[in-house]
Design a protein around this motif. Structure first.
Motif, mmCIF file in Angstrom:
data_model
loop_
_atom_site.group_PDB
_atom_site.id
_atom_site.type_symbol
_atom_site.label_atom_id
_atom_site.label_comp_id
_atom_site.label_asym_id
_atom_site.label_seq_id
_atom_site.Cartn_x
_atom_site.Cartn_y
_atom_site.Cartn_z
ATOM 1 N N GLY A 203 0.797 -1.219 0.000
ATOM 2 C CA GLY A 203 0.000 0.000 0.000
ATOM 3 C C GLY A 203 0.826 1.264 0.000
ATOM 4 O O GLY A 203 0.567 2.194 -0.768
ATOM 5 N N ASN A 204 1.813 1.342 0.869
ATOM 6 C CA ASN A 204 2.674 2.527 0.912
ATOM 7 C C ASN A 204 4.093 2.102 1.262
ATOM 8 O O ASN A 204 4.322 1.022 1.810
ATOM 9 N N ILE A 205 5.020 2.956 0.925
ATOM 10 C CA ILE A 205 6.438 2.602 1.056
ATOM 11 C C ILE A 205 6.856 2.476 2.511
ATOM 12 O O ILE A 205 7.778 1.717 2.840
ATOM 13 N N GLU A 206 6.157 3.196 3.420
ATOM 14 C CA GLU A 206 6.506 3.097 4.839
ATOM 15 C C GLU A 206 6.246 1.681 5.362
ATOM 16 O O GLU A 206 7.038 1.146 6.149
ATOM 17 N N ALA A 207 5.144 1.076 4.913
ATOM 18 C CA ALA A 207 4.838 -0.287 5.354
ATOM 19 C C ALA A 207 5.873 -1.268 4.836
ATOM 20 O O ALA A 207 6.275 -2.202 5.537
#
Length: 697
Positions: A203-207
């Motif tokens: 979903g997002n790069i932080e995850a």
């Protein structure tokens, strides 16, 4: 995305995969009538032979008792000789001949062998290696499932084939591709699809950064476009990046098969089933992940120089666990399953292509049947006279007429199955056999993760699992390999060998299973990490401590030249690869202790009562599996579960009211059967490569 949300995402995907077996069983029931027990087929390649010989060959196949044949597996160049020009006329004539002799046809998609005109016009479809070199035309499985053009163009060919044969009652079912494996490709499209797959997953790069632990070694990413396929030859590459890449490669395979099945279903009549033939790799996640298949089939070859078997001539019979484990691994994923390729005799592609022992081919056929298979095909009817597989046996030899020894054994098996059909059994499976039913909790993803970071080069994940599996088969226990989303309650005993990655939810589920009366066996390397492959921010494997009734103080890895021992019940068992040194709580039994090193006397094997059940922890990987067998012996005795004591290589199963025993060992074995048992095939003295079949009461 938080870890909790990510976990729910992964769990949902996993449940969708494992629900595959439930959803497809209802669809598949009518394909194989129970009264037929099993059916047998043979591959035939009309394009390899002069058409004047086709009728002779197909007639001979029917006369030998085969019920199915198998066309077009590698025939794309004949089906589409030039772009957009299709020729099914030759295949129509072959199908008509099969029908004339009452042979049903399994039709295949030819995606393992694209034609040369397609390769030369679009060389980007070829798989690219890590060093930038590409495969070339002339082999098979050289096109990449990750190449966008190849995926789309191959579906056009499949649509033409399905339109032509999808409503043809002579076509019994469909096989997709051939022995599909993980699609490993370093090409441009694979790179793009890998990034898109990661973005969909996280979903997002932080995850992603959180899951991969990219703060280590300054590995942090700010966009998905920065991520490349990991270099497998580059030392120190992010382990989680490599793990996700291997998951992606498996996904590319399973999704390509799904795409093919969706196209075929648009045209296939409801009586036509769809499957593919997997090679049983136990680190492969794609097996069972294609939700559009009706069931799974597998391929199995037994004699090709890689396994010694039992005794000096055991290599002529084969490693006895290979068919058994494949049966037990695939059956829980796909309660209806078959074997699409079973060795007909000597092969050509192994390291040493020995002749099988007389009766060995028949033994393998009966062993496949014993596990519950609904059909068995053999590769192939006629031995090839040219090409890469020269010297590979068929049912008939290179003259196209003379049955090979293996061909005669296939013919004998077919006659024996027909005899059983005429002598149906209404007997029940013996209760003591059912009482021994055991599950092995297993996840291929876990195996890949361990093998990426073994910690010692003498560790063998599959070999470790086999130590428990083989012991259970000597007990005469029916075994299922299960996934963590499946029902635990039906199994009196569950073994979780080297199950390194465990979520808290899975630990809770196992705890509930035990407290409700289940009996859990865990071994070394279990629960050391969470589901993301991260070590717990706690004591080593601490979430397991309630289950095992103690603590794992540390683990040790010995050198091969300096093995040591564990003592249990005054017997010594050698080990090298992995040992968990443990401390037990009050009330937890210490069944085995380490000896010979600075932690001599520390606990190696524990037994803990928890609620209404028990947990046994085997904190060592022994050299030869004798410790694992001794622990299971002691546990089943404590649980008052009656077990057999079959010698290594003697396997006993039950299905459809019949008992089946097979012998891979190098000595004859006297079987003891209940009084009044009706023997249908063989006798109670079971020779090497012998088979015994009886009716249960």
């Amino acid at each position: 995305m938080s870890k909790q949300k990510l976990f729910r995402f992964l769990l949902l995907n996993f449940l969708l995969v494992t629900l595959f077996s439930t959803s497809t069983l209802a669809q598949s029931r009518n394909y194989f009538p129970p009264e037929d027990l099993t059916s047998v087929g043979a591959y035939y390649y009309p394009e390899h032979w002069d058409e004047s010989q086709w009728e002779r060959d197909i007639k001979k196949m029917a006369e030998m008792g085969f019920e199915f044949t198998h066309f077009a597996e590698f025939a794309w160049a004949q089906l589409e000789p030039e772009e957009g020009v299709y020729d099914f006329s030759w295949l129509d004539r072959a199908v008509a001949l099969a029908d004339k002799y009452n042979l049903k046809v399994v039709m295949c998609t030819s995606t393992a062998t694209p034609p040369v005109w397609l390769v030369r016009k679009h060389p980007d479809i070829l798989k690219q290696h890590e060093d930038g070199t590409k495969m070339d035309h002339g082999s098979r499985q050289h096109a990449s499932f990750s190449n966008e053009y190849y995926r789309s163009y191959s579906l056009k060919m499949i649509e033409e084939l399905a339109q032509h044969y999808g409503n043809d009652d002579r076509i019994f079912g469909w096989q997709l591709d051939n022995e599909p494996a993980a699609n490993v490709d370093f090409g441009d499209d694979a790179q793009k699809r890998f990034r898109a797959w990661l973005k969909e997953k996280y979903g997002n790069i932080e995850a992603l950064n959180d899951a991969w632990g990219t703060n280590f070694w300054s590995g942090t990413y700010t966009t998905f476009d920065q991520i490349n396929i990991p270099k497998h030859t580059q030392w120190g590459m992010n382990l989680y990046q490599r793990l996700d890449h291997s998951r992606f490669c498996d996904y590319e395979t399973s999704s390509f098969l799904d795409d093919q099945a969706v196209v075929i279903r648009q045209f296939a009549n409801p009586n036509q089933w769809i499957t593919t033939n997997y090679i049983p790799y136990y680190d492969a996640r794609y097996a069972g992940a294609s939700k559009e298949l009706d069931f799974i089939s597998y391929t199995r070859y037994m004699i090709y120089g890689e396994h010694h078997g039992i005794g000096p001539k055991g290599y002529r019979v084969g490693e006895y666990s290979r068919i058994a484990m494949a049966n037990d691994f695939y059956r829980p994923l796909s309660p209806i399953y078959g074997v699409m390729e079973l060795q007909p005799g000597q092969v050509n592609w192994g390291s040493i292509n020995s002749q099988p022992l007389p009766r060995a081919v028949r033994l393998w056929l009966w062993h496949v049947f014993a596990g519950g298979s609904k059909f068995t095909f053999t590769y192939r009817f006629r031995a090839p006279i040219y090409g890469y597989e020269q010297y590979h046996y068929g049912i008939v030899g290179p003259d196209g007429v003379t049955p090979t020894p293996g061909g005669l054994e296939y013919e004998a098996f077919i006659k024996e199955i027909k005899m059983l059909r005429n002598n149906p059994s209404k007997g029940q499976i013996p209760q003591d056999y059912l009482n021994r039913e055991t599950a092995i909790l297993y996840d291929p993803d876990n195996t890949v993760a361990i093998n990426n970071n073994k910690q010692t080069n003498v560790w063998d994940t599959e070999g470790h699992v086999l130590k428990y599996y083989k012991a259970l088969k000597t007990f005469g226990a029916p075994v299922d390999f299960i996934r963590d989303s499946m029902d635990f309650a039906k199994y009196p005993v569950i073994v979780a060998p080297a199950y390194q990655q465990m979520s808290l939810q899975l630990i809770d589920k196992l705890t509930e299973y035990v407290k409700n009366g289940g009996n859990l066996v865990m071994s070394v390397r279990t629960g050391h990490q969470d589901e993301f492959g991260h070590l717990w921010q706690a004591k080593h494997a601490e979430p397991l401590y309630e289950l095992i009734g103690g603590e794992i103080e540390f683990y040790d890895l010995l050198r091969p030249f300096a093995p040591d021992t564990v003592v249990m019940d005054n017997k010594r068992y050698a080990w090298t690869s992995w040992g968990d040194i443990m401390h037990t709580n009050k009330g937890t039994e210490s069944w085995g202790t380490f000896s010979g090193d600075y932690y001599a006397g520390k606990t190696a094997v524990t037994f803990n009562k928890l609620g209404n059940g028990t947990v046994t922890y085997v904190g060592v990987d022994s050299h030869d599996g004798k410790l694992e067998r001794a622990v299971l012996d002691k546990l089943y005795d404590r649980l008052a579960i009656e077990v057999k004591d079959y010698p290594e290589g003697v396997m006993v199963e039950y299905r459809d009211g019949y008992g089946i025993a097979v012998n891979y060992s190098n000595i004859a074995y006297p079987m003891e059967l209940p009084a009044g048992t009706e023997i249908l095939i063989g006798n109670t003295t079971l020779p090497t490569a012998g088979v015994l079949v009886w009716k249960t009461k």
